[in-house]
Design an enzyme around this catalytic site. Structure first.
Site, PDB file in Angstrom:
ATOM      1  N   ASP A  79      -1.707  -2.269   2.853  1.00  0.00           N
ATOM      2  CA  ASP A  79      -1.612  -1.027   2.893  1.00  0.00           C
ATOM      3  C   ASP A  79      -1.023   0.118   3.973  1.00  0.00           C
ATOM      4  OD1 ASP A  79      -2.620  -0.470   0.288  1.00  0.00           O
ATOM      5  OD2 ASP A  79      -4.658  -1.086   0.950  1.00  0.00           O
ATOM      6  N   ASP A  82      -0.813  -0.762  -6.883  1.00  0.00           N
ATOM      7  CA  ASP A  82      -1.073   0.003  -5.635  1.00  0.00           C
ATOM      8  C   ASP A  82      -0.011  -0.236  -4.668  1.00  0.00           C
ATOM      9  OD1 ASP A  82      -3.283  -1.090  -6.777  1.00  0.00           O
ATOM     10  OD2 ASP A  82      -4.627   0.283  -5.460  1.00  0.00           O
TER      11      ASP A  82
HETATM   12  N1  GLY Z   1      -5.454   1.203  -3.181  1.00  0.00           N
HETATM   13  C1  GLY Z   1      -6.743   1.258  -3.277  1.00  0.00           C
HETATM   14  C2  GLY Z   1      -7.070   2.219  -4.402  1.00  0.00           C
HETATM   15  O1  GLY Z   1      -6.287   3.045  -4.991  1.00  0.00           O
HETATM   16  O2  GLY Z   1      -8.363   2.449  -4.489  1.00  0.00           O
END
Ligand code: GLY
Length: 414
Positions: A113, A178
């Site tokens: 992330d 994501d």
């Molecule tokens: N990337 C984690 C979420 O969207 O909760």
């Protein structure tokens, strides 16, 4: 009539009639954001504290995270967007302070992330200040993110392990939809360094996601797990959605946003087709409410969709909306409306509709309430039984970004 006049503009492919009262809409929402962010700054305590706002708990108290969670970049990013619009020097000073706390992340490699963590913070900081020290931190962060790429899977590993909700296995090369969002950092690093490996990783990852993560009807799987010996897909499951074969609303939103951004960076029509397909699937879905703020999963509690035995989704029957998915989608649709031939109107109108819904009293918090977050009614993860019907810092970030994108559209129109 409150509408002063109409303005016709042609910006590339876009013919757009703007209503002057929409300027006031944007202005009043930024003024609200400025006010809430300043209240939140008071709550978050010392500027040097290494904790970052994320949500509130059941008693309404602010929940903070350390910098290694996936969300610390959103609060500084919101400060940057609010500063950009309001030119409030206090917001700028705080945006700098909150961004610079994240400097150690440039060497972080423990999950994927980093794009969210540093591009929303340092990316906006560099865009608005041109400070080359920020650029160098972004490049180093892109190098760290690149260490998670594997040529055999053609993908960046999102998490180190994913434990199936079915209770039968762990996966060691999970890739989540994501992850599309984290590619923007790599494209940035490729452009400023000239090092083609960043772009290679980003494009290869996006191609794999397009092939394996997006279904033929343009809905999406949340988690795709790879075998690192063969490179083949060994599982398609969900972590935050209702069921493996369902479509988690925020996952679909990440896909719309991510493929739109990859099209911007590559000009490759395959990515535009994917972004449009995912957007159409979302917007044309029979279960999308009239205000266009989706339920947390498009298929929750429907026949043919069954959560894994260990998922808390088995216990939840409430039809929760997810304002975060709506905000991400609105922001993405503003951009997509600038690329999609023949569908400009559809995407722009939908983005504006979502923004107006989110800015209504149904979703936007009263001033000084909601832990001083802007939006109510988001969902973190029902399967994990966390953050159900709460404010979330990333819902606010994408709401403010969407307002900024709308403002750019209106400014061009005038
Ligand atoms: N990337 C984690 C979420 O969207 O909760």
């Amino acid at each position: 009539m409150k509408l002063w006049t109409y303005f016709l503009v042609t910006t590339g492919l876009l013919a757009f009639t703007a209503d002057r009262s929409e300027d006031d809409f944007v202005k009043s929402n930024f003024s609200f954001a400025q006010q809430q962010l300043k209240l939140m700054l008071r709550e978050t305590g010392a500027e040097k504290a290494l904790t970052f706002p994320r949500t509130i708990n059941a008693t309404g108290k602010m929940v903070l995270t350390n910098m290694y969670d996936w969300t610390p970049g959103f609060f500084p990013g919101s400060l940057w967007y609010a500063y950009e619009y309001t030119k409030d020097s206090k917001l700028r000073q705080q945006a700098v302070a909150w961004t610079e706390k994240l400097e150690p992340l440039k060497d972080f490699t423990r999950h994927h992330d980093l794009g969210f963590m540093v591009y929303c913070s340092y990316g906006n900081a560099y865009r608005l200040t041109g400070n080359t020290a920020y650029r160098d931190i972004l490049v180093q962060a892109a190098r760290s993110l690149s260490t998670r790429f594997n040529e055999v899977t053609g993908s960046i590993k999102s998490w180190n392990v994913f434990k199936s909700w079915h209770g039968n296995r762990n996966y060691y090369y999970p890739v989540i939809i994501d992850n599309m969002m984290n590619l923007e950092l790599l494209f940035f690093a490729g452009k400023v360094t000239g090092d083609t490996s960043f772009r290679h990783i980003a494009v290869t990852h996006a191609e794999q996601a397009m092939k394996n993560q997006v279904r033929p009807d343009y809905s999406s799987w949340h988690v795709v797990c790879y075998d690192t010996i063969t490179g083949k897909v060994e599982g398609r499951e969900t972590a935050q959605g209702y069921a493996d074969n369902s479509t988690w609303a925020r996952g679909q939103a990440w896909g719309i946003y991510g493929f739109t951004m990859v099209y911007r960076e590559t000009g490759d029509p395959r990515f535009l087709r994917t972004a449009e397909g995912m957007a159409d699937w979302f917007l044309d879905h029979s279960d999308l409410p009239e205000d266009k703020v989706p339920y947390w999963d498009f298929n929750a509690n429907q026949p043919g969709f069954t959560p894994g035995i260990n998922s808390n989704a088995n216990k939840v029957t409430g039809r929760y909306r997810d304002a975060s998915a709506a905000a991400i989608t609105a922001s993405a649709l503003f951009e997509l409306s600038g690329y999609a031939k023949g569908k400009e109107d559809k995407y722009r109108k939908a983005a504006i509709r979502i923004l107006h819904s989110l800015a209504s009293s149904a979703y936007r918090a009263p001033a000084g309430k909601n832990g001083n977050f802007l939006l109510m009614h988001s969902v973190g993860s029902i399967p994990h039984n966390t953050e159900i019907d709460v404010p979330l810092v990333y819902a606010d970030y994408y709401f403010i970004e969407a307002l900024q994108r709308y403002n750019h559209l209106l400014t061009r129109a005038l």
